[in-house]
Enzyme design. Structure first.
Site, PDB file in Angstrom:
ATOM      1  N   GLU A 175      27.786 -25.122  -8.385  1.00 19.54           N
ATOM      2  CA  GLU A 175      28.965 -25.968  -8.234  1.00 19.54           C
ATOM      3  C   GLU A 175      28.621 -27.407  -7.871  1.00 19.54           C
ATOM      4  O   GLU A 175      28.947 -27.910  -6.791  1.00 19.54           O
ATOM      5  CB  GLU A 175      29.930 -25.369  -7.213  1.00 19.54           C
ATOM      6  CG  GLU A 175      30.538 -24.058  -7.668  1.00 19.54           C
ATOM      7  CD  GLU A 175      31.649 -23.546  -6.794  1.00 19.54           C
ATOM      8  OE1 GLU A 175      32.345 -22.621  -7.220  1.00 19.54           O
ATOM      9  OE2 GLU A 175      31.824 -24.077  -5.661  1.00 19.54           O
ATOM     10  N   TYR A 300      38.527 -20.009 -10.499  1.00 21.62           N
ATOM     11  CA  TYR A 300      39.586 -19.359  -9.724  1.00 21.62           C
ATOM     12  C   TYR A 300      40.965 -19.682 -10.287  1.00 21.62           C
ATOM     13  O   TYR A 300      41.826 -18.818 -10.345  1.00 21.62           O
ATOM     14  CB  TYR A 300      39.485 -19.767  -8.249  1.00 21.62           C
ATOM     15  CG  TYR A 300      38.192 -19.288  -7.626  1.00 21.62           C
ATOM     16  CD1 TYR A 300      38.104 -18.014  -7.066  1.00 21.62           C
ATOM     17  CD2 TYR A 300      37.048 -20.074  -7.637  1.00 21.62           C
ATOM     18  CE1 TYR A 300      36.912 -17.553  -6.525  1.00 21.62           C
ATOM     19  CE2 TYR A 300      35.850 -19.611  -7.107  1.00 21.62           C
ATOM     20  CZ  TYR A 300      35.787 -18.353  -6.555  1.00 21.62           C
ATOM     21  OH  TYR A 300      34.606 -17.890  -6.033  1.00 21.62           O
ATOM     22  N   GLU A 357      31.094 -16.585 -10.530  1.00 24.67           N
ATOM     23  CA  GLU A 357      32.023 -16.379  -9.407  1.00 24.67           C
ATOM     24  C   GLU A 357      33.426 -16.233  -9.955  1.00 24.67           C
ATOM     25  O   GLU A 357      33.872 -17.034 -10.790  1.00 24.67           O
ATOM     26  CB  GLU A 357      32.046 -17.560  -8.427  1.00 24.67           C
ATOM     27  CG  GLU A 357      30.922 -17.633  -7.450  1.00 24.67           C
ATOM     28  CD  GLU A 357      31.145 -18.728  -6.405  1.00 24.67           C
ATOM     29  OE1 GLU A 357      32.318 -19.076  -6.134  1.00 24.67           O
ATOM     30  OE2 GLU A 357      30.156 -19.226  -5.878  1.00 24.67           O
TER      31      GLU A 357
END
EC number: 3.2.1.21
Length: 455
Positions: A175, A300, A357
């Site tokens: 990230e 996400y 993730e």
């Protein structure tokens, strides 16, 4: 019912026969032992001790105590049925001052962890950098200092030589845009700088470090599979308002493009060229754009941008529409955006993708054991059900997806949010360290073993 063969499960789900199921963590978030066995301080150890630096005034001195409890955690991974574990190497554990003297005890810890994973039949996926810059290097300017690319290169050589005989899957960074934007432009993370020039210097130097890391891993790890992990979220103007569109465009460049574009396409996006060019020297772009084997996606949901003249770049985070609330999860989720990101990554960079993730940190359900000891996190199961379906739909439409890693194996230290949000498949009682497999962990086991079809 006995578990089905992995290739049979993959076929039933419309995935590749060799599709990889895994879990992820990071060193600072789970290890603890921050003052043990010669580890040096990181910039996040420093931030934890600043007033207001972390919600609740907590620190990661113990965290999940993974440093001592790793055998138990490996056994729990095996119980869940994952075939890969993505973790990071703590730079200040291996090089307490970031450079120079090596810490043998730190090197030995990862030897034990890696050997334990291999013995359990779990692939070790090592990430070199997950935000824990040694404080001694930050004292010299950290990522704003062009020498940081060389410091990272030396760290990469040490790690590759020590572990490359057993670890074949490597990521350079996790990230990029989070730790640069929040560390050097918006004060949400260590080291807490708010300066446009510092932000752009950090971006470029991290890109240089990535390129150097790729070359080092290629040279020192026979058969290495090398990638980097990008957080990508579609950026939308809050409320769809015209006044927020310019803010969304610039945030999109800083969040989604300033790392992946130069690393894979060889150039920075046009919108940031005026700010980047003063820091780019001859040969830099070639040094950044190095051949890798895959691209990691951490995702996400989308980001909503709005004008905020009080912040460094004039934009801030907006709110998603409340109409997107999911009845079971209890907050807005956007599985269709996940599908869109997977397809866009495949189109834009033409690289194999691993979802490194994806997970759920809150909702209407409970993340605490009930009176029987069961953790009924139905909100997380609903989230996984929706997102893994979107993932499979993306594959059906051409996304080149090779694996999926849940964030996270354990409830852990969540950076500026402290121990508030819980993302784990395993509940952690932080005072005692006790682990409890949540119902979402059982659901994930059922998905991996073919006990259900993702429903």
């Amino acid at each position: 019912m006995p578990p089905k063969k992995p290739e049979t499960v993959a076929k039933a789900l419309g995935l590749r026969p060799d599709f990889l199921w895994g879990v992820s963590t990071s060193a600072f978030q789970v290890e603890g032992a921050t003052k043990e066995d010669g580890r040096g301080p990181s910039i996040w150890d420093t931030r934890c001790r600043l007033e207001g630096g972390v919600w609740g005034g907590v620190n990661a001195d113990t965290a999940c105590d993974h440093y001592h409890r790793w055998p138990e955690d490996i056994a729990l991974m095996k119980e869940i049925g994952v075939s890969a574990y993505r973790f990071s190497l703590a730079w200040p554990r291996l090089l307490p001052r970031g450079r120079g003297a090596v810490n043998p005890a730190g090197l030995d810890f990862y030897d034990r962890l890696i050997d334990g994973l291999l013995e359990a039949g779990i692939q070790p996926w090592a990430c070199l950098y997950h935000w824990d810059l040694p404080q001694a290097l930050d004292d010299l300017g950290g990522w704003t200092n062009r020498d940081s690319a060389g410091w990272f290169a030396d760290f990469a050589v040490l790690a590759a030589k020590r572990y490359g005989d057993r670890v074949k899957h490597w990521a350079t960074f996790n990230e990029f845009s989070v730790f640069t934007l929040f560390g050097y432009a918006i004060d949400w993370a260590a080291p807490g700088v708010t300066d446009k020039s510092a932000h752009m210097r950090a971006v470029h130097h991290v890109n240089l470090a990535h390129g150097a890391g790729v070359d080092i891993l290629r040279d020192h790890v026979p058969g290495a599979s090398i990638g980097a992990i990008h957080n990508r979220q579609i950026v939308r103007p809050e409320g769809g308002l015209e006044e927020n569109k310019a803010a969304a465009e610039l945030l999109n460049a800083h969040w989604n493009l300033v790392f992946a574009d130069p690393q894979h396409l060889g150039h920075y996006p046009a919108i940031v060229l005026d700010q980047m060019e003063p820091h780019v020297k001859a040969g830099d772009m070639a040094a950044i754009c190095r051949p890798t084997d895959w691209i990691g996606l951490n995702h996400y949901g989308p980001i909503y941008a709005k004008v905020n003249p009080d912040l460094t770049w004039g934009y801030g985070w907006g709110e998603p529409p409340q109409s997107a609330n999911h009845p079971e999860v209890g907050w807005p989720i956007f599985p269709e955006v996940f599908k869109e990101e997977l397809l866009e990554l495949t189109r834009r960079y033409k690289m194999p993708i691993y979802v490194t993730e994806n997970g759920c940190g809150g909702g209407a359900g409970s993340d605490e054991p009930d009176e029987t000891g069961e953790v009924k996190d139905t909100h997380r199961i609903a989230y996984f059900r929706e997102y893994t379906k979107a993932m499979r739909d993306a594959v059906a439409e051409g996304a080149d997806l090779r694996g999926y890693f849940v964030w996270s194996l354990l409830d852990c230290f969540e950076w500026g949010s402290g121990y508030g949000p819980r993302f784990g498949l395993l509940h952690v009682d932080f005072p005692t360290g006790k682990r409890t497999l949540k119902n979402s962990g059982k659901w994930y086991r059922g998905l991996i073993t073919g006990q259900h079809g993702g429903e």
